[in-house]
Design a protein around this motif. Structure first.
Motif, PDB file in Angstrom:
ATOM      1  N   LYS A 118     -24.389 -61.058  38.155  1.00 18.56           N
ATOM      2  CA  LYS A 118     -23.421 -60.203  38.947  1.00 18.56           C
ATOM      3  C   LYS A 118     -22.573 -59.386  38.102  1.00 18.56           C
ATOM      4  O   LYS A 118     -21.638 -58.493  38.226  1.00 18.56           O
ATOM      5  CB  LYS A 118     -22.454 -61.093  39.866  1.00 18.56           C
ATOM      6  CG  LYS A 118     -23.346 -61.791  40.958  1.00 18.56           C
ATOM      7  CD  LYS A 118     -22.412 -62.559  41.467  1.00 18.56           C
ATOM      8  CE  LYS A 118     -23.336 -63.442  42.659  1.00 18.56           C
ATOM      9  NZ  LYS A 118     -23.834 -62.623  43.507  1.00 18.56           N
ATOM     10  N   GLY A 119     -22.819 -59.534  36.535  1.00 16.80           N
ATOM     11  CA  GLY A 119     -21.852 -58.912  35.640  1.00 16.80           C
ATOM     12  C   GLY A 119     -22.453 -57.510  35.247  1.00 16.80           C
ATOM     13  O   GLY A 119     -23.644 -57.323  35.369  1.00 16.80           O
ATOM     14  N   SER A 120     -21.498 -56.606  34.914  1.00 17.24           N
ATOM     15  CA  SER A 120     -21.931 -55.404  34.427  1.00 17.24           C
ATOM     16  C   SER A 120     -21.216 -55.203  32.958  1.00 17.24           C
ATOM     17  O   SER A 120     -19.885 -55.361  32.989  1.00 17.24           O
ATOM     18  CB  SER A 120     -21.523 -54.259  35.454  1.00 17.24           C
ATOM     19  OG  SER A 120     -21.768 -52.926  35.018  1.00 17.24           O
ATOM     20  N   THR A 121     -21.776 -54.141  32.306  1.00 12.66           N
ATOM     21  CA  THR A 121     -20.905 -53.953  31.031  1.00 12.66           C
ATOM     22  C   THR A 121     -20.949 -52.157  30.909  1.00 12.66           C
ATOM     23  O   THR A 121     -20.581 -51.699  30.026  1.00 12.66           O
ATOM     24  CB  THR A 121     -21.674 -54.315  29.644  1.00 12.66           C
ATOM     25  OG1 THR A 121     -23.311 -53.758  29.738  1.00 12.66           O
ATOM     26  CG2 THR A 121     -21.847 -55.612  29.527  1.00 12.66           C
ATOM     27  N   LEU A 122     -21.224 -51.524  32.197  1.00  9.03           N
ATOM     28  CA  LEU A 122     -21.095 -49.980  32.203  1.00  9.03           C
ATOM     29  C   LEU A 122     -19.627 -49.953  32.378  1.00  9.03           C
ATOM     30  O   LEU A 122     -18.928 -50.177  33.356  1.00  9.03           O
ATOM     31  CB  LEU A 122     -21.944 -49.406  33.425  1.00  9.03           C
ATOM     32  CG  LEU A 122     -23.464 -49.884  33.431  1.00  9.03           C
ATOM     33  CD1 LEU A 122     -24.315 -49.523  34.557  1.00  9.03           C
ATOM     34  CD2 LEU A 122     -23.811 -48.935  32.147  1.00  9.03           C
ATOM     35  N   ARG A 123     -19.149 -49.016  31.703  1.00  7.64           N
ATOM     36  CA  ARG A 123     -17.867 -48.285  31.724  1.00  7.64           C
ATOM     37  C   ARG A 123     -17.835 -47.649  32.896  1.00  7.64           C
ATOM     38  O   ARG A 123     -16.647 -47.730  33.547  1.00  7.64           O
ATOM     39  CB  ARG A 123     -17.358 -47.618  30.707  1.00  7.64           C
ATOM     40  CG  ARG A 123     -15.819 -47.003  30.499  1.00  7.64           C
ATOM     41  CD  ARG A 123     -15.527 -46.398  29.313  1.00  7.64           C
ATOM     42  NE  ARG A 123     -15.542 -47.375  28.246  1.00  7.64           N
ATOM     43  CZ  ARG A 123     -14.577 -48.339  27.777  1.00  7.64           C
ATOM     44  NH1 ARG A 123     -13.593 -48.157  28.582  1.00  7.64           N
ATOM     45  NH2 ARG A 123     -14.575 -48.958  26.861  1.00  7.64           N
ATOM     46  N   SER A 124     -18.581 -46.958  33.587  1.00  5.39           N
ATOM     47  CA  SER A 124     -18.548 -46.511  34.818  1.00  5.39           C
ATOM     48  C   SER A 124     -18.574 -47.318  35.808  1.00  5.39           C
ATOM     49  O   SER A 124     -17.621 -46.972  36.900  1.00  5.39           O
ATOM     50  CB  SER A 124     -20.012 -45.718  34.926  1.00  5.39           C
ATOM     51  OG  SER A 124     -20.983 -46.436  35.136  1.00  5.39           O
ATOM     52  N   ASP A 125     -18.823 -48.583  35.967  1.00  6.52           N
ATOM     53  CA  ASP A 125     -18.633 -49.525  36.898  1.00  6.52           C
ATOM     54  C   ASP A 125     -17.156 -49.871  36.744  1.00  6.52           C
ATOM     55  O   ASP A 125     -16.563 -50.262  38.020  1.00  6.52           O
ATOM     56  CB  ASP A 125     -19.699 -50.723  36.759  1.00  6.52           C
ATOM     57  CG  ASP A 125     -20.852 -50.585  37.283  1.00  6.52           C
ATOM     58  OD1 ASP A 125     -21.107 -49.377  37.894  1.00  6.52           O
ATOM     59  OD2 ASP A 125     -21.988 -51.083  36.671  1.00  6.52           O
ATOM     60  N   LEU A 126     -16.714 -50.040  35.585  1.00  4.78           N
ATOM     61  CA  LEU A 126     -15.401 -50.433  35.646  1.00  4.78           C
ATOM     62  C   LEU A 126     -14.164 -49.478  35.956  1.00  4.78           C
ATOM     63  O   LEU A 126     -13.472 -49.536  36.991  1.00  4.78           O
ATOM     64  CB  LEU A 126     -15.084 -50.670  34.061  1.00  4.78           C
ATOM     65  CG  LEU A 126     -13.324 -50.844  33.919  1.00  4.78           C
ATOM     66  CD1 LEU A 126     -12.786 -51.963  34.423  1.00  4.78           C
ATOM     67  CD2 LEU A 126     -13.206 -50.773  32.390  1.00  4.78           C
ATOM     68  N   ASP A 127     -14.689 -48.320  35.837  1.00  2.00           N
ATOM     69  CA  ASP A 127     -13.978 -46.947  36.603  1.00  2.00           C
ATOM     70  C   ASP A 127     -14.043 -46.910  38.136  1.00  2.00           C
ATOM     71  O   ASP A 127     -12.982 -46.821  38.667  1.00  2.00           O
ATOM     72  CB  ASP A 127     -14.510 -45.683  35.777  1.00  2.00           C
ATOM     73  CG  ASP A 127     -14.130 -45.711  34.223  1.00  2.00           C
ATOM     74  OD1 ASP A 127     -13.356 -46.345  33.861  1.00  2.00           O
ATOM     75  OD2 ASP A 127     -14.734 -44.613  33.938  1.00  2.00           O
ATOM     76  N   ASP A 128     -15.151 -47.415  38.615  1.00  2.00           N
ATOM     77  CA  ASP A 128     -15.486 -47.320  39.916  1.00  2.00           C
ATOM     78  C   ASP A 128     -14.343 -48.311  40.562  1.00  2.00           C
ATOM     79  O   ASP A 128     -13.823 -48.097  41.862  1.00  2.00           O
ATOM     80  CB  ASP A 128     -16.725 -47.412  40.405  1.00  2.00           C
ATOM     81  CG  ASP A 128     -17.619 -46.505  40.197  1.00  2.00           C
ATOM     82  OD1 ASP A 128     -17.169 -45.050  39.932  1.00  2.00           O
ATOM     83  OD2 ASP A 128     -18.840 -46.448  40.072  1.00  2.00           O
ATOM     84  N   VAL A 129     -14.352 -49.632  40.047  1.00  2.00           N
ATOM     85  CA  VAL A 129     -13.466 -50.627  40.613  1.00  2.00           C
ATOM     86  C   VAL A 129     -12.115 -50.341  40.448  1.00  2.00           C
ATOM     87  O   VAL A 129     -11.137 -50.299  41.627  1.00  2.00           O
ATOM     88  CB  VAL A 129     -13.592 -51.775  39.839  1.00  2.00           C
ATOM     89  CG1 VAL A 129     -12.760 -53.063  40.096  1.00  2.00           C
ATOM     90  CG2 VAL A 129     -15.170 -52.663  40.080  1.00  2.00           C
TER      91      VAL A 129
END
Length: 230
Positions: free
Chosen positions: A28-39
């Protein structure tokens, strides 16, 4: 055979630290910065966890992100006073969005579909007037795009009474959970119990005018446009 395209190769990733490493439910984890930005883009309320006078507190507050400088601005209040007294104090900021309830055939398999981010680091109190104005604009525009230009700007006295913290987006963790229950092929599949997802989608309602607002004052377009939006 799939070959990585240029956009995929350039996808920026978060640096994994001992504090942000995914140990449980790694899928369930992600290391993509784009995923952080989306949240972070999807909300404007966070919880700031900090120790105040020896007591751990999780303070709900509003935030805004400058994605160009990679800085998260948040209203400090009681937390900022504690950080001024203890310079260098570490904090944890969390943002969570609930997307639905996962209702399974057994209570054990129930769950929540969500998107969440955790940002760790040492914030600084913003004291420079220009950055304070910039940070407040970022925060205001994240809550209600267009409102900064529409409403009166803060006065010098109001700025002096405002506490704003700046936290770099250098250390963060992201997790998401989506999809149906996991027990569709298990022993409970033949139980006859309904299972599925109950979506949760908070939206803005119609604008409600201040009772003291002069009659006929129109709702500005940027506020009216928010009605019905998530």
């Amino acid at each position: 055979m799939h070959t990585e395209g240029p956009d995929e190769r350039r996808e920026e990733r978060l640096e994994v630290t001992d504090r942000t490493r995914h140990r449980r439910l790694r899928e369930k984890g992600s290391t993509l910065r784009s995923d952080l930005d989306d949240v972070l883009r999807a909300g404007f309320v966070c919880h700031l966890a900090v120790v105040v006078d020896g007591t751990p507190l999780a303070v709900p507050t509003v935030y805004g992100v400058d994605f160009d400088t990679r800085v998260l601005y948040l209203h400090g209040s009681v937390a900022s006073r504690s950080l001024v007294q203890s310079p260098g104090a570490q904090v944890c900021v969390t943002v969570t969005h609930v997307d639905g309830l996962v209702l399974a055939r057994s209570v054990f398999e129930h769950g929540v579909n969500y998107r969440c981010a955790m940002v760790l680091g040492t914030p600084r109190r913003v004291t420079d007037r220009e950055e304070l104005l910039h940070g407040l604009r970022v925060l205001t525009e994240q809550c209600a795009p267009g409102q900064w230009e529409y409403a009166r700007s803060p006065s010098r006295k109001e700025l002096a009474a405002t506490s704003l913290l700046a936290l770099p987006l250098d250390e963060a963790s992201v997790k998401t959970s989506a999809g149906p229950p996991d027990d569709g092929e298990g022993p409970d599949a033949a139980s006859g119990v309904w299972a599925g997802v109950l979506p949760y989608r908070p939206v803005f309602g119609a604008p409600e005018p201040d009772p003291l607002l002069p009659a006929g004052t129109p709702v500005p377009a940027h506020i009216a446009a928010l009605a019905g939006r998530r």
